[in-house]
Motif scaffolding. Sequence first.
Motif, PDB file in Angstrom:
ATOM      1  N   THR A 102      -2.330   7.700  10.228  1.00 23.07           N
ATOM      2  CA  THR A 102      -2.500   8.776  11.207  1.00 23.07           C
ATOM      3  C   THR A 102      -2.237   8.267  12.615  1.00 23.07           C
ATOM      4  N   LEU A 103      -2.803   7.119  12.968  1.00 18.15           N
ATOM      5  CA  LEU A 103      -2.566   6.566  14.301  1.00 18.15           C
ATOM      6  C   LEU A 103      -1.095   6.248  14.515  1.00 18.15           C
ATOM      7  N   ALA A 104      -0.439   5.699  13.470  1.00 17.60           N
ATOM      8  CA  ALA A 104       0.977   5.356  13.585  1.00 17.60           C
ATOM      9  C   ALA A 104       1.826   6.597  13.847  1.00 17.60           C
ATOM     10  N   ARG A 105       1.442   7.713  13.271  1.00 10.02           N
ATOM     11  CA  ARG A 105       2.196   8.952  13.460  1.00 10.02           C
ATOM     12  C   ARG A 105       1.841   9.664  14.766  1.00 10.02           C
ATOM     13  N   GLU A 106       0.650   9.439  15.246  1.00 11.08           N
ATOM     14  CA  GLU A 106       0.208  10.126  16.461  1.00 11.08           C
ATOM     15  C   GLU A 106       0.626   9.403  17.734  1.00 11.08           C
ATOM     16  N   PHE A 107       0.849   8.088  17.653  1.00 12.75           N
ATOM     17  CA  PHE A 107       1.119   7.313  18.854  1.00 12.75           C
ATOM     18  C   PHE A 107       2.403   6.492  18.657  1.00 12.75           C
ATOM     19  N   VAL A 108       2.421   5.213  18.991  1.00 14.05           N
ATOM     20  CA  VAL A 108       3.637   4.408  18.875  1.00 14.05           C
ATOM     21  C   VAL A 108       3.413   3.292  17.857  1.00 14.05           C
ATOM     22  N   LEU A 109       4.267   3.242  16.857  1.00 16.71           N
ATOM     23  CA  LEU A 109       4.237   2.179  15.862  1.00 16.71           C
ATOM     24  C   LEU A 109       5.347   1.182  16.189  1.00 16.71           C
ATOM     25  N   CYS A 110       4.973  -0.068  16.373  1.00 17.74           N
ATOM     26  CA  CYS A 110       5.932  -1.143  16.638  1.00 17.74           C
ATOM     27  C   CYS A 110       6.256  -1.822  15.311  1.00 17.74           C
ATOM     28  N   ASP A 111       7.529  -1.786  14.915  1.00 18.42           N
ATOM     29  CA  ASP A 111       7.888  -2.365  13.625  1.00 18.42           C
ATOM     30  C   ASP A 111       8.630  -3.697  13.747  1.00 18.42           C
ATOM     31  N   HIS A 112       8.643  -4.265  14.959  1.00 23.98           N
ATOM     32  CA  HIS A 112       9.150  -5.623  15.143  1.00 23.98           C
ATOM     33  C   HIS A 112       8.172  -6.422  16.008  1.00 23.98           C
ATOM     34  N   TRP A 113       6.906  -6.307  15.659  1.00 20.67           N
ATOM     35  CA  TRP A 113       5.832  -7.091  16.290  1.00 20.67           C
ATOM     36  C   TRP A 113       5.555  -8.254  15.345  1.00 20.67           C
ATOM     37  N   LEU A 156     -10.391  10.842  13.370  1.00 21.95           N
ATOM     38  CA  LEU A 156      -9.403  10.407  12.388  1.00 21.95           C
ATOM     39  C   LEU A 156      -9.949  10.651  10.985  1.00 21.95           C
ATOM     40  N   PRO A 157      -9.077  10.677   9.985  1.00 17.62           N
ATOM     41  CA  PRO A 157      -9.564  10.868   8.612  1.00 17.62           C
ATOM     42  C   PRO A 157     -10.528   9.753   8.203  1.00 17.62           C
ATOM     43  N   ASP A 158     -11.354  10.047   7.235  1.00 20.40           N
ATOM     44  CA  ASP A 158     -12.222   9.010   6.680  1.00 20.40           C
ATOM     45  C   ASP A 158     -11.400   8.037   5.838  1.00 20.40           C
ATOM     46  N   PRO A 159     -11.809   6.771   5.803  1.00 21.52           N
ATOM     47  CA  PRO A 159     -11.095   5.800   4.967  1.00 21.52           C
ATOM     48  C   PRO A 159     -11.194   6.152   3.491  1.00 21.52           C
ATOM     49  N   VAL A 160     -10.221   5.661   2.737  1.00 24.39           N
ATOM     50  CA  VAL A 160     -10.247   5.752   1.278  1.00 24.39           C
ATOM     51  C   VAL A 160     -10.874   4.476   0.746  1.00 24.39           C
ATOM     52  N   GLY A 170     -12.132  -2.362   7.320  1.00 21.17           N
ATOM     53  CA  GLY A 170     -11.254  -2.432   8.472  1.00 21.17           C
ATOM     54  C   GLY A 170     -10.753  -1.071   8.902  1.00 21.17           C
ATOM     55  N   GLU A 171     -10.415  -0.206   7.943  1.00 18.84           N
ATOM     56  CA  GLU A 171     -10.027   1.162   8.276  1.00 18.84           C
ATOM     57  C   GLU A 171     -11.165   1.869   9.021  1.00 18.84           C
ATOM     58  N   PHE A 224       0.820  -1.204   0.000  1.00 15.88           N
ATOM     59  CA  PHE A 224       0.000   0.000   0.000  1.00 15.88           C
ATOM     60  C   PHE A 224       0.859   1.262   0.000  1.00 15.88           C
ATOM     61  N   ASP A 225       0.356   2.269  -0.671  1.00 17.00           N
ATOM     62  CA  ASP A 225       0.897   3.614  -0.553  1.00 17.00           C
ATOM     63  C   ASP A 225       0.279   4.245   0.694  1.00 17.00           C
ATOM     64  N   LEU A 226       1.025   5.113   1.365  1.00 18.39           N
ATOM     65  CA  LEU A 226       0.516   5.673   2.619  1.00 18.39           C
ATOM     66  C   LEU A 226      -0.797   6.413   2.427  1.00 18.39           C
ATOM     67  N   SER A 227      -1.046   6.940   1.228  1.00 17.83           N
ATOM     68  CA  SER A 227      -2.282   7.677   0.980  1.00 17.83           C
ATOM     69  C   SER A 227      -3.508   6.767   0.965  1.00 17.83           C
ATOM     70  N   GLN A 228      -3.289   5.458   0.847  1.00 19.17           N
ATOM     71  CA  GLN A 228      -4.413   4.523   0.787  1.00 19.17           C
ATOM     72  C   GLN A 228      -4.935   4.131   2.160  1.00 19.17           C
ATOM     73  N   LEU A 229      -4.152   4.396   3.227  1.00 22.17           N
ATOM     74  CA  LEU A 229      -4.518   3.955   4.573  1.00 22.17           C
ATOM     75  C   LEU A 229      -4.444   5.132   5.546  1.00 22.17           C
ATOM     76  N   PRO A 230      -5.269   6.140   5.343  1.00 21.09           N
ATOM     77  CA  PRO A 230      -5.149   7.353   6.166  1.00 21.09           C
ATOM     78  C   PRO A 230      -5.423   7.123   7.646  1.00 21.09           C
ATOM     79  N   VAL A 231      -6.299   6.184   7.981  1.00 16.88           N
ATOM     80  CA  VAL A 231      -6.615   5.932   9.387  1.00 16.88           C
ATOM     81  C   VAL A 231      -5.411   5.317  10.091  1.00 16.88           C
ATOM     82  N   LEU A 232      -4.895   4.221   9.536  1.00 20.23           N
ATOM     83  CA  LEU A 232      -3.760   3.544  10.146  1.00 20.23           C
ATOM     84  C   LEU A 232      -2.534   4.444  10.200  1.00 20.23           C
TER      85      LEU A 232
END
Length: 494
Positions: free
Chosen positions: A138-149, A410-414, A277-278, A128-136
């Motif tokens: 946004t949350l990843a940028r606003e809080f904590v994104l775990c990239d080794h889960w 949060l933004p509306d889903p695409v 899901g978004e 996915f391009d980041l523009s396709q998942l605005p909800v996810l």
Amino acid sequence: MPNLDIKHIFVLMLENRSFDHLLGFSGITGADAVTGEPTAINGLTGNESNIYNGGTSNGRSYPVSKPVPTSMAFDPGHEFEHVLQQLTGTAPPLPAGGAYPPITLPGFVESFVKSSGATDPAEVMQCFDLSQLPVLVTLAREFVLCDHWFSPMPGPTWPNRFFVAAGTSGGLDHSPSNKEIGDWELLHGFTIQNGTIFDRKNLTSRIYCGGILCIAQTLKNIDFTDVHPYAMFAGDINSTAAPYSPQFTLIEPDYGNFLGTYTGGTSQHPLDSVTGGERLIKEVYETIRNSRLWENSLLIVTWDEHGGFYDHVIPPAAVPPGDTIMTADASHFGFDFATYGPRVPAVVISPYVEKNRIDHRLYDHTSVLATLRELFGGAPFTARDAAALNVLPLLSRTEPRPDADAPETLPDPVEQRMAPNPQVPDPNGPVEGANLPGFLAAALRSHLVLAADHERDSIFEFVSGLKTRAEACQYIADIQEKIVAHRGQKSAGV
């Protein structure tokens, strides 16, 4: 660690998407959750690829690409044998003792074509391009994104979801078969040696489901009366008559069409759009964020397993759960559970986490249990969750973030386009494969709860006589109607 007042942990778990597939091209940057120094996610460079020879001597390289234009027309294989090929390029059986072969990630495209009959090998490498998942995003940028889960084991939905409830899958290494569901029900559900988080007397818990049937209710001691419709979630959270008390809440999505297309749901299954899901993520977050529970809550949004999609990070060694297998035929492959499955996204959300943090530390679904244990006490279920890292150090603030610093909406889903020719299993085919037998088990368990004791044998006989997927789906639909009617009578005081 600050003196936190977290009283509620919520977990929303969606379906079948790897970290790279959803966020590998997002380019998200932020501060390291441990050091505070600038960092970026462990994502894709664009040079990652898989080779598929298609039966010829000259293989073709299929690189990762973006965007994902539509939902999938073919479901990537993600059973144990498929993931084994994706990660190692080999096929069962495993070597003596269950040791996993060396992981070099060569077989995602090969597995996709062979397991699904897909005509375009490149699809499984699309991200996915980041523009396709605005909800996810946004949350990843606003809080904590775990990239080794990591998903707890290299296999399908059912065992990976059991880990979040029990620190183990009870030895289950595959999707349940039609035969197995009868064995499970004789034990009143799939049995795990040390029980599940829903059995703990020192912890209050609740399950919500976007559909009528959920996966958790196939575990022992859980039936449909323990599952709350997701439609009630917002009302329950905001009730003044009965303040919300559960310390742990698991939210399962609507899995859509059980026949095998999974369309019309909110799980983000590859055969369905990610849009539902978004929207579900947005609803859950906004419900908690705008409730009186916000300052006492922790929300984790994650995915059960990678769904067969490419991820470039090699799953590391894992601590085996070490429990005893209690259910016959749980283990088909002799797997020792000493290897994680591929990465999945996970976002940790609370007013006590700093904004825009990226955590590179190792987690899996049993980190939920480790977090619950750290907050509320109790013993580990297995060696796996005893060794798991909990997420409480991420809640590093001594005071909650100001209201203006945590988005209320949060933004509306695409809208994602649906594939023009979704893969539809033969309705007249046998009741096997994918998740249908598991949902049949959930329906059977529900039917037995609703029926009189003297009807038990005839119900077993009827279900064991179902020959086709269409018959199984009709039975599931009939039982869902009975559940809805029962809930309506209960709410009316009948």
